[in-house]
Design an enzyme around this catalytic site. Structure first.
Site, PDB file in Angstrom:
ATOM      1  N   LYS A   1      17.877  -6.738   7.855  1.00  0.00           N
ATOM      2  CA  LYS A   1      17.187  -7.064   6.608  1.00  0.00           C
ATOM      3  C   LYS A   1      18.010  -8.095   5.877  1.00  0.00           C
ATOM      4  O   LYS A   1      19.232  -8.178   6.067  1.00  0.00           O
ATOM      5  CB  LYS A   1      17.044  -5.813   5.738  1.00  0.00           C
ATOM      6  CG  LYS A   1      15.969  -5.930   4.682  1.00  0.00           C
ATOM      7  CD  LYS A   1      14.576  -5.736   5.258  1.00  0.00           C
ATOM      8  CE  LYS A   1      13.503  -6.048   4.254  1.00  0.00           C
ATOM      9  NZ  LYS A   1      12.171  -5.718   4.785  1.00  0.00           N
TER      10      LYS A   1
ATOM     11  N   ASP B   1       8.986 -10.362   3.080  1.00  0.00           N
ATOM     12  CA  ASP B   1       9.002  -9.038   2.439  1.00  0.00           C
ATOM     13  C   ASP B   1       8.644  -9.322   0.970  1.00  0.00           C
ATOM     14  O   ASP B   1       8.024 -10.361   0.675  1.00  0.00           O
ATOM     15  CB  ASP B   1      10.384  -8.372   2.575  1.00  0.00           C
ATOM     16  CG  ASP B   1      10.381  -6.898   2.149  1.00  0.00           C
ATOM     17  OD1 ASP B   1       9.775  -6.080   2.849  1.00  0.00           O
ATOM     18  OD2 ASP B   1      10.953  -6.566   1.105  1.00  0.00           O
TER      19      ASP B   1
HETATM   20  P1  NDP Z   1       4.851  -8.557  -2.369  1.00  0.00           P
HETATM   21  O1  NDP Z   1       5.916  -9.317  -3.019  1.00  0.00           O
HETATM   22  O2  NDP Z   1       3.734  -9.286  -1.713  1.00  0.00           O
HETATM   23  O3  NDP Z   1       4.211  -7.518  -3.413  1.00  0.00           O
HETATM   24  C1  NDP Z   1       4.983  -6.549  -4.050  1.00  0.00           C
HETATM   25  C2  NDP Z   1       4.111  -5.805  -5.046  1.00  0.00           C
HETATM   26  O4  NDP Z   1       4.848  -4.709  -5.577  1.00  0.00           O
HETATM   27  C3  NDP Z   1       3.679  -6.660  -6.216  1.00  0.00           C
HETATM   28  O5  NDP Z   1       2.459  -6.199  -6.696  1.00  0.00           O
HETATM   29  C4  NDP Z   1       4.804  -6.398  -7.223  1.00  0.00           C
HETATM   30  O6  NDP Z   1       4.407  -6.606  -8.561  1.00  0.00           O
HETATM   31  C5  NDP Z   1       5.100  -4.932  -6.981  1.00  0.00           C
HETATM   32  N1  NDP Z   1       6.534  -4.654  -7.246  1.00  0.00           N
HETATM   33  C6  NDP Z   1       7.596  -5.246  -6.688  1.00  0.00           C
HETATM   34  N2  NDP Z   1       8.731  -4.759  -7.190  1.00  0.00           N
HETATM   35  C7  NDP Z   1       8.390  -3.855  -8.071  1.00  0.00           C
HETATM   36  C8  NDP Z   1       9.125  -2.992  -8.925  1.00  0.00           C
HETATM   37  N3  NDP Z   1      10.471  -2.969  -8.946  1.00  0.00           N
HETATM   38  N4  NDP Z   1       8.422  -2.180  -9.705  1.00  0.00           N
HETATM   39  C9  NDP Z   1       7.082  -2.162  -9.681  1.00  0.00           C
HETATM   40  N5  NDP Z   1       6.324  -2.958  -8.896  1.00  0.00           N
HETATM   41  C10 NDP Z   1       6.972  -3.778  -8.111  1.00  0.00           C
HETATM   42  O7  NDP Z   1       5.581  -7.584  -1.315  1.00  0.00           O
HETATM   43  P2  NDP Z   1       4.968  -6.854  -0.034  1.00  0.00           P
HETATM   44  O8  NDP Z   1       3.566  -6.453  -0.301  1.00  0.00           O
HETATM   45  O9  NDP Z   1       5.268  -7.688   1.139  1.00  0.00           O
HETATM   46  O10 NDP Z   1       5.899  -5.559   0.058  1.00  0.00           O
HETATM   47  C11 NDP Z   1       5.578  -4.341  -0.591  1.00  0.00           C
HETATM   48  C12 NDP Z   1       6.355  -3.198   0.056  1.00  0.00           C
HETATM   49  O11 NDP Z   1       6.004  -3.100   1.442  1.00  0.00           O
HETATM   50  C13 NDP Z   1       7.877  -3.336   0.031  1.00  0.00           C
HETATM   51  O12 NDP Z   1       8.463  -2.059  -0.041  1.00  0.00           O
HETATM   52  C14 NDP Z   1       8.172  -3.952   1.394  1.00  0.00           C
HETATM   53  O13 NDP Z   1       9.496  -3.701   1.802  1.00  0.00           O
HETATM   54  C15 NDP Z   1       7.180  -3.193   2.245  1.00  0.00           C
HETATM   55  N6  NDP Z   1       6.843  -3.826   3.519  1.00  0.00           N
HETATM   56  C16 NDP Z   1       6.326  -5.100   3.586  1.00  0.00           C
HETATM   57  C17 NDP Z   1       5.975  -5.632   4.801  1.00  0.00           C
HETATM   58  C18 NDP Z   1       5.285  -6.951   4.916  1.00  0.00           C
HETATM   59  O14 NDP Z   1       4.829  -7.267   6.012  1.00  0.00           O
HETATM   60  N7  NDP Z   1       5.153  -7.738   3.857  1.00  0.00           N
HETATM   61  C19 NDP Z   1       6.227  -4.914   6.070  1.00  0.00           C
HETATM   62  C20 NDP Z   1       6.707  -3.558   5.882  1.00  0.00           C
HETATM   63  C21 NDP Z   1       7.035  -3.079   4.655  1.00  0.00           C
HETATM   64  P3  NDP Z   1       4.696  -8.037  -9.270  1.00  0.00           P
HETATM   65  O15 NDP Z   1       3.693  -8.971  -8.709  1.00  0.00           O
HETATM   66  O16 NDP Z   1       4.514  -7.734 -10.716  1.00  0.00           O
HETATM   67  O17 NDP Z   1       6.093  -8.382  -8.916  1.00  0.00           O
END
Ligand code: NDP
Length: 449
Positions: free
Chosen positions: A128, A168
């Site tokens: 990571k 991510d």
């Molecule tokens: P994005 O950046 O596309 O979206 C993240 C979302 O979560 C946004 O809506 C964001 O809100 C919200 N968010 C982020 N940080 C916080 C926080 N501290 N508190 C509250 N809301 C928060 O990320 P992903 O969709 O890619 O990732 C989401 C999760 O899935 C993570 O845990 C990631 O590790 C996991 N994941 C992702 C993969 C992928 O393929 N993308 C694969 C496997 C796991 P805002 O827009 O306001 O920041």
């Protein structure tokens, strides 16, 4: 407290060595609690120092990332790459850009990635990386300069046969494009497999964008079928987050007959009892990069409320937390149970705190852990690397069918592993043990411990 003295000793050492790394301790303890169930049958683990090796990254890289903002001022962020374990294949795992990124978060994510990648059945080790850079409110040019600076250091540590990053939180198609472009420029060669999540015009795979969210729902559907003789049809679904994982989980849940009634971002959540209009949401979040509150201004009958955790005060049948780690604590879990939900599938990495997991399991909810449930993203990243090596592209349907098959296999693999460990239905244990055994067998066979 762990039953095995050996495991307890290893855990104490992990905590004593890095007392501030709370997220990493949490991830390690959960896995050690599962291994505790089988450790008596494996004296070779202690003899060979297997667990000590397993919880210590192969390599931790930490570096300065200077970049110039639009006012001509130099800003400095910190970059990381944790290359945790490459026993079953080249390191693979996303890059996260978020102000909360630190060594503890990177190590917890890298550690979980080892087991997740193992569960996909594809040859990928765990890693990571990321930075405490916050892309919110930055111009495209600032994001580009940051990514180019990040890759100017990162390039020397990665490669298609050594370590292949992906996206991510905060790292989507735009960021992957800038990072890959800089790698190609520095190396002066096209090496598609060095990064995944690439744009379709330069080696990306169809269905990669959708893969994590779709995979979350494929696994949930199989779990519902096998363990409850049920499905998404006519279920009320809540999806937290509104990023890459959340949007495509919501899309697939809707296609499978569920109604997604609420979604969130880090400020608050929207509630649309008629079902979230995904075309409107995608326009707001993906095209305009705006806040989710815009949705309530544009869709009659929907409302917006501040406070992203309050999304879980709404009653629903299926919970898909897809935002970030430790979003659901004990009191939130109690509320979810009281409101009558029957399924929780972790779309984000470690969104439920350990006490929340216990509350769900004690109340008899189905709980699919993130290692298994969100493995679809990295699985299709693996398929992207395969296509790059073959100089060939599969159709959307071909990739989607392979993804579905992988997610169904993961479910049965972890379900069977839980049964073999004497804890039928405990998919947290099932995922930890199924993922762990394959990696450890590979470590022992190669003399890597
Ligand atoms: P994005 O950046 O596309 O979206 C993240 C979302 O979560 C946004 O809506 C964001 O809100 C919200 N968010 C982020 N940080 C916080 C926080 N501290 N508190 C509250 N809301 C928060 O990320 P992903 O969709 O890619 O990732 C989401 C999760 O899935 C993570 O845990 C990631 O590790 C996991 N994941 C992702 C993969 C992928 O393929 N993308 C694969 C496997 C796991 P805002 O827009 O306001 O920041």
């Amino acid at each position: 407290m762990l039953k095995s003295e050996y495991l307890q000793k290893v855990y104490t050492q992990v905590v004593t060595r890095d007392p501030d790394q709370k997220e990493f301790h949490q991830a390690v303890l959960e896995v050690l609690e599962s291994i505790d169930l089988i450790i008596d049958k494996h004296p070779e683990y202690e003899k060979n120092g297997v667990i000590e090796s397993f919880v210590e990254p192969d390599r931790m890289i930490c570096f300065r990332v200077p970049w110039v903002d639009d006012n001509g001022k130099v800003q400095v962020n910190r970059g990381y790459r944790i290359q945790f374990n490459s026993a079953i294949g080249p390191y693979k795992g996303g890059l996260r850009f978020h102000p909360t990124v630190n060594l503890s978060v990177m190590k917890f994510l890298g550690f979980e990635q080892i087991l997740k990648n193992s569960l996909t059945g594809l040859p990928m080790g765990g890693a990571k990386g990321g930075s405490d850079f916050d892309p919110h409110g930055k111009s495209d040019a600032e994001v580009m300069r940051f990514c180019q600076s990040m890759m100017t250091e990162l390039y020397r540590h990665i490669g298609q046969f050594t370590d292949a990053p992906a996206g991510d939180i905060g790292v989507g198609a735009r960021e992957v494009g800038y990072l890959f472009g800089q790698y190609r420029r520095i190396r002066d060669r096209y090496e598609g497999g060095v990064m995944t999540g690439k744009g379709l015009t330069f080696g990306g795979s169809l269905a990669r964008t959708e893969a994590t969210g779709y995979g979350v729902c494929y696994l949930t559907e199989e779990m519902l079928k096998c363990m409850r003789n049920d499905s998404f049809r006519n279920k009320k679904v809540i999806v937290s987050g509104s990023g890459n994982v959340a949007i495509f989980a919501a899309e697939k849940a809707t296609q499978l007959g569920g109604t997604v009634i609420a979604m969130s971002d880090s400020n608050g959540y929207i509630h649309d009892p008629a079902g979230i209009k995904l075309d409107v949401l995608k326009d707001i979040k993906l095209r305009r990069r705006a806040r989710i509150s815009e949705y309530a201004k544009e869709v009659p009958g929907s409302t917006y409320a501040e406070g992203f955790r309050n999304i879980w005060s709404l009653p629903c049948d299926i919970c898909l937390p897809c935002a970030t780690q430790n979003e659901i604590d004990g009191p939130t879990a109690e509320m979810i149970v009281k409101n009558g939900a029957s399924v929780v599938t972790e779309g984000a990495n470690m969104p439920c705190r350990p006490e929340a997991i216990r509350i769900f399991q004690d109340a008899g909810l189905l709980l699919a852990p993130s290692k298994a449930a969100n493995a679809g993203g990295v699985a299709v990243s693996g398929l992207e690397m395969s296509q790059n090596s073959m100089r060939y592209s599969w159709t959307f349907e071909e990739v989607d069918n392979k993804l579905k098959e992988i997610m169904v296999n993961i479910f049965h693999n972890i379900y069977n592993a839980a049964e073999e460990c004497g804890v039928p239905g405990d998919l947290v244990v099932g995922a930890n043990i199924a993922g762990f055994k394959k990696v450890v067998d590979a470590m022992l066979a190669q003399g890597l411990v």
